[in-house]
Design a protein around this motif. Structure first.
Motif, PDB file in Angstrom:
ATOM      1  N   UNK A  91      -0.856 -16.518  17.480  1.00 47.11           N
ATOM      2  CA  UNK A  91      -1.723 -17.470  17.937  1.00 47.11           C
ATOM      3  C   UNK A  91      -2.806 -17.562  17.123  1.00 47.11           C
ATOM      4  N   UNK A  92      -3.822 -18.383  17.157  1.00 47.20           N
ATOM      5  CA  UNK A  92      -4.915 -18.576  16.054  1.00 47.20           C
ATOM      6  C   UNK A  92      -5.571 -17.371  15.775  1.00 47.20           C
ATOM      7  N   UNK A  93      -5.901 -16.634  16.991  1.00 46.96           N
ATOM      8  CA  UNK A  93      -6.627 -15.333  16.631  1.00 46.96           C
ATOM      9  C   UNK A  93      -5.889 -14.155  16.268  1.00 46.96           C
ATOM     10  N   UNK A  94      -4.657 -14.207  16.358  1.00 51.23           N
ATOM     11  CA  UNK A  94      -3.885 -12.843  15.844  1.00 51.23           C
ATOM     12  C   UNK A  94      -3.454 -13.326  14.556  1.00 51.23           C
ATOM     13  N   UNK A  95      -3.443 -14.464  14.089  1.00 51.93           N
ATOM     14  CA  UNK A  95      -3.039 -14.842  12.686  1.00 51.93           C
ATOM     15  C   UNK A  95      -4.420 -14.641  11.953  1.00 51.93           C
ATOM     16  N   UNK A  96      -5.608 -15.076  12.309  1.00 50.95           N
ATOM     17  CA  UNK A  96      -6.784 -14.638  11.527  1.00 50.95           C
ATOM     18  C   UNK A  96      -6.767 -13.266  11.331  1.00 50.95           C
ATOM     19  N   UNK A  97      -6.413 -12.491  12.291  1.00 49.64           N
ATOM     20  CA  UNK A  97      -6.353 -10.988  12.106  1.00 49.64           C
ATOM     21  C   UNK A  97      -5.381 -10.527  11.146  1.00 49.64           C
ATOM     22  N   UNK A  98      -4.137 -11.177  11.234  1.00 52.54           N
ATOM     23  CA  UNK A  98      -3.042 -10.765  10.348  1.00 52.54           C
ATOM     24  C   UNK A  98      -3.442 -11.306   8.732  1.00 52.54           C
ATOM     25  N   UNK A  99      -4.308 -12.250   8.523  1.00 53.53           N
ATOM     26  CA  UNK A  99      -4.665 -12.824   7.091  1.00 53.53           C
ATOM     27  C   UNK A  99      -5.510 -11.476   6.635  1.00 53.53           C
ATOM     28  N   UNK A 100      -6.407 -10.943   7.469  1.00 54.01           N
ATOM     29  CA  UNK A 100      -7.533  -9.962   6.971  1.00 54.01           C
ATOM     30  C   UNK A 100      -6.575  -8.607   6.671  1.00 54.01           C
ATOM     31  N   UNK A 101      -5.768  -8.636   7.626  1.00 51.22           N
ATOM     32  CA  UNK A 101      -4.804  -7.378   7.105  1.00 51.22           C
ATOM     33  C   UNK A 101      -4.030  -7.417   6.193  1.00 51.22           C
ATOM     34  N   UNK A 102      -3.391  -8.460   5.645  1.00 52.54           N
ATOM     35  CA  UNK A 102      -2.648  -8.783   4.747  1.00 52.54           C
ATOM     36  C   UNK A 102      -3.516  -8.944   3.131  1.00 52.54           C
ATOM     37  N   UNK A 103      -4.672  -9.412   3.455  1.00 49.79           N
ATOM     38  CA  UNK A 103      -5.322  -9.205   2.259  1.00 49.79           C
ATOM     39  C   UNK A 103      -5.913  -7.767   1.811  1.00 49.79           C
ATOM     40  N   UNK A 104      -6.263  -7.070   2.751  1.00 46.09           N
ATOM     41  CA  UNK A 104      -6.545  -5.681   2.560  1.00 46.09           C
ATOM     42  C   UNK A 104      -5.483  -4.780   1.891  1.00 46.09           C
ATOM     43  N   UNK A 105      -4.161  -5.079   2.548  1.00 51.53           N
ATOM     44  CA  UNK A 105      -3.265  -4.384   2.058  1.00 51.53           C
ATOM     45  C   UNK A 105      -2.759  -4.698   0.712  1.00 51.53           C
ATOM     46  N   UNK A 106      -2.749  -6.022   0.247  1.00 48.16           N
ATOM     47  CA  UNK A 106      -2.446  -6.464  -1.158  1.00 48.16           C
ATOM     48  C   UNK A 106      -3.399  -5.943  -2.090  1.00 48.16           C
ATOM     49  N   UNK A 107      -4.526  -5.839  -1.435  1.00 46.37           N
ATOM     50  CA  UNK A 107      -5.885  -5.222  -2.537  1.00 46.37           C
ATOM     51  C   UNK A 107      -5.378  -3.750  -2.639  1.00 46.37           C
ATOM     52  N   UNK A 108      -5.055  -3.064  -1.555  1.00 45.36           N
ATOM     53  CA  UNK A 108      -4.706  -1.607  -1.689  1.00 45.36           C
ATOM     54  C   UNK A 108      -3.629  -1.413  -2.814  1.00 45.36           C
ATOM     55  N   UNK A 109      -2.419  -2.324  -2.543  1.00 45.23           N
ATOM     56  CA  UNK A 109      -1.391  -1.972  -3.553  1.00 45.23           C
ATOM     57  C   UNK A 109      -1.626  -2.470  -5.082  1.00 45.23           C
ATOM     58  N   UNK A 110      -2.611  -3.541  -5.139  1.00 51.04           N
ATOM     59  CA  UNK A 110      -2.969  -3.781  -6.325  1.00 51.04           C
ATOM     60  C   UNK A 110      -3.763  -2.700  -6.888  1.00 51.04           C
ATOM     61  N   UNK A 111      -4.912  -2.199  -6.307  1.00 51.21           N
ATOM     62  CA  UNK A 111      -5.589  -1.146  -6.902  1.00 51.21           C
ATOM     63  C   UNK A 111      -4.675  -0.024  -7.330  1.00 51.21           C
ATOM     64  N   UNK A 112      -3.618   0.580  -6.385  1.00 53.84           N
ATOM     65  CA  UNK A 112      -2.754   1.458  -6.659  1.00 53.84           C
ATOM     66  C   UNK A 112      -2.231   1.414  -7.929  1.00 53.84           C
ATOM     67  N   UNK A 113      -1.670   0.242  -8.171  1.00 56.69           N
ATOM     68  CA  UNK A 113      -0.828  -0.149  -9.479  1.00 56.69           C
ATOM     69  C   UNK A 113      -1.582  -0.433 -10.722  1.00 56.69           C
ATOM     70  N   UNK A 114      -2.940  -0.419 -10.853  1.00 59.76           N
ATOM     71  CA  UNK A 114      -3.597  -0.232 -12.096  1.00 59.76           C
ATOM     72  C   UNK A 114      -3.200   0.736 -12.881  1.00 59.76           C
ATOM     73  N   UNK A 115      -2.666   0.559 -14.057  1.00 62.00           N
ATOM     74  CA  UNK A 115      -2.060   1.756 -15.108  1.00 62.00           C
ATOM     75  C   UNK A 115      -0.812   2.436 -14.473  1.00 62.00           C
ATOM     76  N   UNK A 116      -0.077   1.838 -13.564  1.00 60.71           N
ATOM     77  CA  UNK A 116       0.829   2.238 -13.101  1.00 60.71           C
ATOM     78  C   UNK A 116       2.032   1.242 -12.784  1.00 60.71           C
ATOM     79  N   UNK A 117       3.636   1.740 -13.166  1.00 57.11           N
ATOM     80  CA  UNK A 117       4.391   0.884 -13.040  1.00 57.11           C
ATOM     81  C   UNK A 117       5.275   0.943 -11.720  1.00 57.11           C
TER      82      UNK A 117
END
Length: 241
Positions: free
Chosen positions: A154-180
């Motif tokens: 629903x609209x509320x849970x999807x807003x939360x999902x987008x925030x979780x996704x953004x945070x998760x992608x950033x975590x992976x992005x940071x982890x992969x700096x200078x790593x394969x």
């Protein structure tokens, strides 16, 4: 004989397709229709979630459990290192991907796709039974309601999902700096799981699904901000899929 019961669209099923192909194992994929899959799934394992892998009369459910089984039964091209410390990190990253990437991606994408039956029905029925397209058109209105309720979309849970996704992608992005790779110096199930579960945002050709030529603009808008940070996903698909 290995048999994979799956939804072609499912990124959790893609984890297993990728693992089977990476290990160069012969298998048969049986594409079930969402909503109509429940009888077959319950017959195999007593519950309805896919993927399910059938091997020598044994049925294994849950993508992580299936990866465990594949490494145990087919140790060539292992998906996790033997060293305990590295293995623990690999499994932790996979669990993170399953929970903090796979679930939000599914919610965000289905929130859009379920409003576009002309797009999502071909994805549901891709390489499935001949009667799939007609049957799916008949049951789709009820299926859409059931899927939204089951996944709590629903609209509320999807807003939360987008925030979780953004945070998760950033975590992976940071982890992969200078790593394969996410862990160590070799491709593992941590990389496979993370890339497979992010794939519905970048639509790699080797995913195992006939993607539509054009996606709804709303879905394109969701995916666009992640393109730079998901280049790693495309690279893994090109090299390891």
């Amino acid at each position: 004989m290995l048999t994979l019961y799956q939804f072609p669209i499912s990124h959790y099923c893609e984890k297993i397709r990728w693992a089977l192909d990476y290990k160069q194992l012969d298998y048969r994929a049986i594409n079930l229709l969402p909503g109509l899959h429940t009888r077959q799934a319950r017959k195999l394992v007593g519950s309805t979630s896919l993927p399910i892998l059938l091997h020598d009369g044994k049925a294994i459910q849950n993508s992580s459990d299936i990866l465990d089984y594949l490494d145990q039964q087919f140790p060539d091209s292992p998906l996790a290192p033997e060293e305990a410390g590295l293995r623990g990190q690999v499994l932790a990253w996979e669990k993170f991907a399953d929970e903090e990437i796979g679930v939000p991606v599914r919610m965000a994408c289905y929130h859009v796709l379920l409003d576009y039956p002309e797009v999502v029905i071909p994805l549901f029925t891709d390489n499935g039974p001949w009667y799939g397209p007609l049957m799916m058109k008949i049951i789709f209105p009820k299926l859409r309601q059931k899927m939204r309720a089951m996944m709590k979309i629903n609209e509320r849970t999807v807003r939360i999902a987008h925030k979780r996704l953004e945070k998760a992608v950033d975590k992976v992005w940071v982890r992969l700096q200078n790593r394969e790779f996410l862990v160590g110096d070799h491709f593992s199930r941590a990389d496979l799981a993370t890339a497979a579960l992010l794939a519905p945002l970048c639509w790699p050709q080797k995913y195992g699904l006939n993607w539509p030529r054009n996606f709804p603009e709303r879905l394109e808008t969701i995916a666009a901000p992640y393109r730079e940070k998901l280049a790693w996903v495309d690279g893994l698909y090109d090299q390891y899929r």
